[in-house]
Design an enzyme around this catalytic site. Structure first.
Site, short mmCIF file in Angstrom:
data_model
loop_
_atom_site.label_atom_id
_atom_site.label_comp_id
_atom_site.label_asym_id
_atom_site.label_seq_id
_atom_site.Cartn_x
_atom_site.Cartn_y
_atom_site.Cartn_z
CE1 TYR A 108 96.44 -75.11 18.88
CE2 TYR A 108 94.36 -75.37 17.74
CZ TYR A 108 95.42 -74.59 18.11
OH TYR A 108 95.47 -73.27 17.71
CG ASN B 241 89.60 -72.57 8.86
OD1 ASN B 241 88.68 -72.59 9.67
ND2 ASN B 241 90.23 -73.65 8.46
CE LYS C 244 100.13 -73.60 10.39
NZ LYS C 244 98.92 -72.81 10.65
CG PHE D 174 89.15 -83.88 1.62
CD1 PHE D 174 90.09 -84.83 1.25
CD2 PHE D 174 89.36 -83.17 2.79
CE1 PHE D 174 91.21 -85.07 2.04
CE2 PHE D 174 90.47 -83.40 3.59
CZ PHE D 174 91.40 -84.35 3.21
NE ARG E 188 86.70 -76.42 8.31
CZ ARG E 188 87.90 -76.94 8.51
NH1 ARG E 188 88.94 -76.15 8.63
NH2 ARG E 188 88.06 -78.25 8.57
#
Length: 310
Positions: A140, A169, A178, A201, A209
């Protein structure tokens, strides 16, 4: 008329909304509604016409006339960073974009398109719009990088506006279709509303980000159309904030919940941008001087939108 490809998608539909907010409704939306859920992004918006992407591309390649086209916002692409079908990705993101670019150049139609911060790959500093800083991690990112390189060859000779935006982001309204590629804020909100523990996480306080609110992204797109500037520009806030900050803002809005930390998946190791931060030097030099929402501001506004019917 203004054409918005990917107009039923996340950023495209927000550009349509921003145009509507300025009283512009003579808009042709081009998209692929095979995923029928995307129609919800358009139900509260006003457009003149809709066309399927394949039909549109056939007409573009045949050089057909769409009347008085003021600009094309090209947001239509496969945006999945986990899609590894390179032929599909290059056809969809690279070849399609080239056809559209040449159509616009021949007719001197302003062409504003979606690039991506994925062009920078695994960098942890110097997110600067220049070849030496670009090394994508996935196909991508490569498809976006290659089109930017193609545009760079053409820009010096172009007689009409070409501008690419390297989206960082992006999060905000109209991304629900999405699925797994929707923002962390979207998923945390869904988990909280389903009575689940919101999940991040392990190490999310260290993953940072450049989270940019989609309303700001749409505003930048319209500013560039109005001001006619060409080039390739980073589109982020210039700030890196943690996933933890996104969660904190989400929990503050909901006034409930406790984060459950889950192990980082092996399949993402080495293919995951742990840090992004847009260098806004070129964007500011181009004349765009408005402030960008912080995570706390943007997530709070987004939560109010997501829960507006609650």
């Amino acid at each position: 008329m203004i054409i918005v490809t990917g107009g039923a998608g996340f950023i495209g539909s927000n550009i349509v909304k921003a145009l509507n907010d300025k009283g512009i409704t003579d808009i042709l939306v081009v998209d692929n509604l095979k995923d029928g859920t995307k129609f919800v992004n358009l139900v509260d918006l006003n457009i003149a016409d809709y066309m399927d992407k394949e039909d549109f591309l056939i007409q573009i390649m045949a050089g057909e006339d769409f009347g008085d086209v003021e600009a094309i916002f090209h947001e239509g692409a496969c945006s999945s960073t986990t899609e590894w079908d390179g032929k599909y990705m290059m056809d969809n993101n690279y070849q399609y974009s080239k056809e559209l670019l040449h159509y616009c150049l021949e007719r001197e139609i302003p062409f504003l398109y979606a690039s991506s911060a994925a062009t920078y790959g695994g960098r942890t500093s110097d997110f600067i719009e220049s070849r030496e800083y670009e090394k994508p991690l996935n196909v991508y990112g490569y498809s976006k990088f290659l089109f930017d390189e193609y545009v760079r060859q053409i820009l010096p000779e172009a007689n009409s506006q070409i501008v690419g935006f390297r989206y960082f982001n992006v999060y905000g309204p109209r991304e629900g279709h999405k699925g797994s590629m929707a923002s962390v804020a979207f998923h945390l909100n869904t988990q909280l509303n389903n009575g689940e523990s919101p999940k991040l996480f392990e190490g999310s306080e260290n993953f940072k980000r450049d989270f940019v609110y989609v309303g700001d992204v749409a505003d930048v797109n319209l500013w560039f159309l109005e001001n006619g500037v060409s080039g390739i520009f980073n589109l982020g806030t210039g700030r890196a904030e943690s996933f933890q900050a996104v969660a904190d803002a989400t929990l503050a809005y909901h006034k409930k919940g406790q984060i459950e930390y889950i192990p980082f998946p092996d399949k993402l190791k080495g293919r995951y941008q742990a840090f992004t931060q847009a260098d806004l030097t070129n964007l500011r030099a181009a004349g765009y001087d408005k402030p960008f929402k912080t995570v706390a501001e943007g997530v709070t506004e987004y939560m109010a939108w997501l829960n507006r019917d609650a």
